[in-house]
Design a protein around this motif. Structure first.
Motif, short mmCIF file in Angstrom:
data_model
loop_
_atom_site.label_atom_id
_atom_site.label_comp_id
_atom_site.label_asym_id
_atom_site.label_seq_id
_atom_site.Cartn_x
_atom_site.Cartn_y
_atom_site.Cartn_z
N MET A 1 41.57 46.72 36.97
CA MET A 1 40.17 46.43 36.70
C MET A 1 40.06 45.02 36.14
SD MET A 1 38.36 49.04 37.57
CE MET A 1 36.81 48.90 36.71
N PRO A 2 38.97 44.40 36.39
CA PRO A 2 38.81 43.04 35.87
C PRO A 2 38.93 43.02 34.35
CG PRO A 2 37.11 43.56 37.45
CD PRO A 2 37.84 44.82 37.18
N GLU A 7 37.03 37.66 36.13
CA GLU A 7 37.12 38.69 37.15
C GLU A 7 35.75 39.31 37.45
OE1 GLU A 7 39.56 38.19 35.04
OE2 GLU A 7 41.38 38.18 36.26
N LEU A 10 33.74 36.87 39.45
CA LEU A 10 34.31 36.76 40.79
C LEU A 10 34.01 38.01 41.63
CD1 LEU A 10 37.49 35.07 41.72
CD2 LEU A 10 37.37 37.42 42.44
N LYS A 11 34.13 39.16 41.01
CA LYS A 11 33.85 40.42 41.72
C LYS A 11 32.40 40.47 42.17
CE LYS A 11 33.89 45.42 41.17
NZ LYS A 11 34.10 45.67 42.58
N MET A 14 31.81 38.13 45.05
CA MET A 14 32.42 38.59 46.30
C MET A 14 31.76 39.86 46.85
SD MET A 14 34.68 36.50 47.40
CE MET A 14 33.48 35.28 46.95
N ASP A 15 31.26 40.69 45.94
CA ASP A 15 30.53 41.88 46.40
C ASP A 15 29.25 41.49 47.14
OD1 ASP A 15 32.37 43.64 45.49
OD2 ASP A 15 31.32 44.18 43.63
N PHE A 17 28.88 38.75 48.71
CA PHE A 17 29.19 37.77 49.75
C PHE A 17 28.95 38.36 51.15
CE2 PHE A 17 32.84 35.80 52.29
CZ PHE A 17 32.09 34.69 52.65
N ARG B 35 37.86 37.66 53.58
CA ARG B 35 38.69 37.37 52.39
C ARG B 35 40.16 37.74 52.60
NH1 ARG B 35 37.84 40.72 48.69
NH2 ARG B 35 35.92 41.76 49.34
N ARG B 72 33.56 50.10 53.37
CA ARG B 72 34.34 49.00 52.80
C ARG B 72 35.81 49.38 52.65
NH1 ARG B 72 32.08 44.90 48.38
NH2 ARG B 72 34.02 43.97 47.73
N PHE B 132 45.40 39.86 45.09
CA PHE B 132 44.27 39.32 44.33
C PHE B 132 42.97 40.01 44.78
CE2 PHE B 132 40.87 36.30 43.40
CZ PHE B 132 41.15 35.98 42.08
N HIS B 135 42.91 43.75 43.62
CA HIS B 135 42.74 43.99 42.18
C HIS B 135 41.45 43.38 41.63
CE1 HIS B 135 43.93 44.87 38.10
NE2 HIS B 135 43.70 43.60 37.75
N ALA B 136 41.26 42.08 41.90
CA ALA B 136 40.12 41.39 41.29
C ALA B 136 38.79 41.76 41.94
CB ALA B 136 40.34 39.88 41.39
N VAL B 137 38.77 41.96 43.23
CA VAL B 137 37.50 42.21 43.91
C VAL B 137 37.29 43.71 44.17
CG1 VAL B 137 36.04 41.58 45.87
CG2 VAL B 137 37.76 39.96 45.04
N GLU B 138 38.29 44.35 44.74
CA GLU B 138 38.11 45.78 45.06
C GLU B 138 38.25 46.67 43.82
OE1 GLU B 138 36.84 44.92 48.32
OE2 GLU B 138 38.84 44.05 48.25
N GLY B 139 38.94 46.18 42.83
CA GLY B 139 39.05 46.92 41.59
C GLY B 139 40.14 47.97 41.56
#
Lengths: 475, 186
Positions: A1-2, A7, A10-11, A14-15, A17, B35, B72, B132, B135-139
């Motif tokens: 998790m961020p 994070e 950024l999340k 990107m979500d 995007f 991405r 997704r 990256f 972890h950072a975007v998809e969680g």
């Protein structure tokens, strides 16, 4: 998790995007969705159509066959009503109930025809034909039987002496009456009434066939007729079934089509290091060369008429073809075609670096008509012809594109359902009482183009080889 | 929006409904595919494969979670499969464990547009880029990533740390450049 703000930010970015793709993506998705549906339909449709056709044909022919085997035999003489058509089960009974036959002769018939079945007909001259059927060893006994009956040839009927000879021993109808011998014996109508046991007709289940009756009628001296006032004898006719296993070893290849047997050509360089480079001298060769193929599976044969069979089954078939390729190029190439343009990543040009073997595994459902054109006691020679439907279950293959002169791999371009015509010869040999072995050449040509995309060359499978199998027979 | 009705029509094979579903989600799904890959063509290939899977597996969608989240996940899985299957990616994919160093505590201000940020992610080495993103975007947790990619959890952590460090460096450098341009402009 961020873990922290970086994070999180950024999340979120990107979500949210969004990026519109090109319109060709939907066109490809839509085409493939429809293709998938269409692809399933032909296979199951052809499978169902094949089974229905085979089923109908088998049913129709066997019904017709059954009708034909309902023989109506009678004679038109004065005692027609009395006589009828009867069967005698064995020679012992026949001899005991026939006063005209001496004891020695009875014994002889009994000895020579153990467990035989006899069939008696009457003709308009009050003659009676006794058909003796021995399902086991009659062939061997036939000469003896002839001798035994030689002395029994003179009998009185209506003041006439009818001399009966060995020519009255008739073997009719190779398939149903293969081992049967008909003895024509003159008896009086009274004898006939005494000796004919109507009840045993049903017990014997002896199959009479129209052909055999006509055959008897055509014998010299026999005036056997089919009465206009028929007293039918319905005979239980059981069909001949054969089933077993089959195997094929063959060569398979890909050709442009059967009419000109052209194999799409590939151009390759003589120098492996500059393979595919058009600046160097190049040769023209076949894009694919033959490679091994094999098949194995089950076979079921149903007799549909005299010497004619319908066979089907389920086979696993492995086909392969070879291609000489050069260096693999790890690059993207665009292949335009009328249907749709697609990209290929990683391709090879024709060359000498290695020989690639493309492999294809199918499940096949053949439906073949088979007819014997030569038949002897233990062997037969037949031809077969028909069609088959194949479903590709797995493959590892290269596709050749003539325009770009490249080999590449793209399984989705392969047509999964293939429709074939097949023909061959088969030499069959009885290996036992109820089984046989067959072997013979077999040829198959695929009417379906292996490649779906018309932008590539046309490829059709051919395979030719030797097929063998083992069959169990049942009536 | 009534996705239930849309899904039902798609399952019936209604071409209009399928096209509507595609148009509705294509842009956001393409962002995901973009991405994970290095080129637009590859991203479109993944998107195409992903949508084929979506339509073929739509009957499995239980209307329990968000349809977009379900799609997704399919896109992410398709992208991972694509990376493994394609030579030019598989040769670059490396998940070797590197010396674990603490995750950078720096939290640079992201002044970039979403597209620029996605382009930066795509410039990471393929292995780092995948981890990256996951972890950072998809969680996904490092344990989950380890299971998905068949690697050790620690490897995922170290790769992520490396990727984050690179990203932070790039973003800070870019921020500095912007500042310098501003001063130069004044």
């Amino acid at each position: 998790m961020p873990e922290n703000e970086f994070e999180k930010k950024l999340k979120k970015m990107m979500d949210d995007f969004h990026l519109p793709p090109s319109t060709s993506v939907w066109e490809n998705v839509s085409r493939r969705l429809h293709e998938k549906r269409r692809r399933k339909i032909p296979f199951f449709f052809l499978l169902a159509a094949g089974l229905i056709t085979a089923g109908y044909f088998t049913y129709h022919v066997s019904e017709k066959y059954k009708q034909n085997s309902t023989a109506a035999i009678s004679y038109t003489g004065k005692n027609a009503d009395k006589a009828g058509n009867y069967l005698l089960k064995d020679s012992a009974k026949l001899s005991t109930q026939k006063p005209g036959i001496k004891k020695e002769e009875k014994a002889s018939v009994s000895n020579t025809l153990p467990g035989t079945q006899q069939k008696i007909f009457k003709n308009e001259l009050n003659n009676k034909l006794i058909t003796v059927k021995n399902s086991t060893a009659l062939k061997d006994n036939s000469s003896e039987l002839e001798n035994d009956n030689a002395g029994n040839n003179k009998q009185h009927l209506n003041g006439q002496i009818i001399n009966e000879n060995n020519n009255a021993i008739v073997s009719n109808n190779e398939t149903l009456f293969k081992n049967s011998i008909t003895i024509k014996q003159p008896v009086t109508p009274a004898d006939a009434e005494n000796t004919l046991l109507k009840d045993e007709v049903q017990d014997n289940n002896l199959a009479l066939k129209k052909d055999s009756i006509s055959g008897l009628a055509n014998q010299p001296g026999n005036s056997l007729k089919k009465s206009t006032t028929k007293t039918p004898v319905t005979i239980n006719k059981t069909s001949n079934w054969q089933w077993g296993v089959t195997g094929l070893y063959a060569k398979s290849n890909l050709i442009e089509n059967l009419t000109n047997l052209n194999i799409p050509s590939a151009q390759y360089s003589n120098d492996p290091l500059t393979s595919g480079n058009y600046d160097t001298a190049f040769k023209t060769t076949h894009a694919f060369s033959p490679s091994a193929a094999y098949a194995f599976g089950t076979v079921v044969k149903k007799k549909i008429f005299k010497n004619g069979y319908l066979s089907s089954g389920l086979n696993f078939i492995h086909l392969s073809v070879k291609a000489d390729i050069g260096k693999t190029v790890d690059s993207v190439i665009v292949i335009p075609s009328p249907a749709y343009t697609y990209f290929v990543r990683g391709y090879a040009q024709p060359g000498f670096v290695k020989t690639n073997t493309s492999k294809y595994n199918f499940i096949e459902l053949p439906v073949l008509f088979q007819q014997n054109f030569f038949h002897s006691k233990k062997t037969s020679l037949s031809y077969n012809a028909g069609f088959s439907v194949r479903q590709l279950i797995s493959s590892s293959s290269l596709i050749y594109n003539q325009i770009n002169n490249i080999y590449f791999s793209k399984e989705e371009l392969l047509r999964k359902t293939q429709f074939q015509v097949a023909a061959g010869l088969s030499f069959e040999m009885n290996t036992g009482k109820n089984n046989s072995f067959f072997i013979g050449p077999q040829f198959t040509y695929s009417l379906s183009n292996l490649i779906k995309n018309p932008g590539n060359s046309s490829f059709h499978f051919i395979n030719y080889g030797l097929q063998a199998g083992f069959l169990l027979h049942k009536k | 929006m009534d996705y239930k009705n849309l899904v039902r029509n798609c399952l019936k094979g209604n071409a209009e409904a399928q096209k509507y579903l595609y148009n509705h989600f294509a842009a956001s799904m393409f962002g995901v595919c973009y991405r994970y890959t290095k080129s637009v063509t590859d991203a479109e290939d993944v998107l195409q494969e992903g949508f084929i899977k979506v339509f073929n597996n739509l009957h499995r969608y239980r209307h329990e979670g968000e349809l977009q989240a379900w799609m997704r996940r399919i896109m992410v899985n398709t992208a991972l499969t694509y990376l493994k299957q394609n030579k030019h990616y598989s040769s670059e994919l490396s998940y070797e464990e590197i010396n674990l160093h603490p995750v950078s505590s720096e939290n640079p201000v992201i002044t970039l547009q979403a597209k620029e940020l996605a382009d930066l992610i795509r410039q990471l080495p393929t292995g780092c880029q995948t981890i990256f993103n996951l972890h950072a975007v998809e969680g996904y947790t490092h344990v989950e990533i380890g299971e998905m990619l068949g690697i050790h959890e620690g490897t995922s952590r170290s790769q992520y740390a490396r990727a984050r460090s690179i990203m932070v460096g790039w973003i800070e450098k870019r921020n500095e450049n912007i500042k310098q341009r501003r001063y130069a402009g004044k």
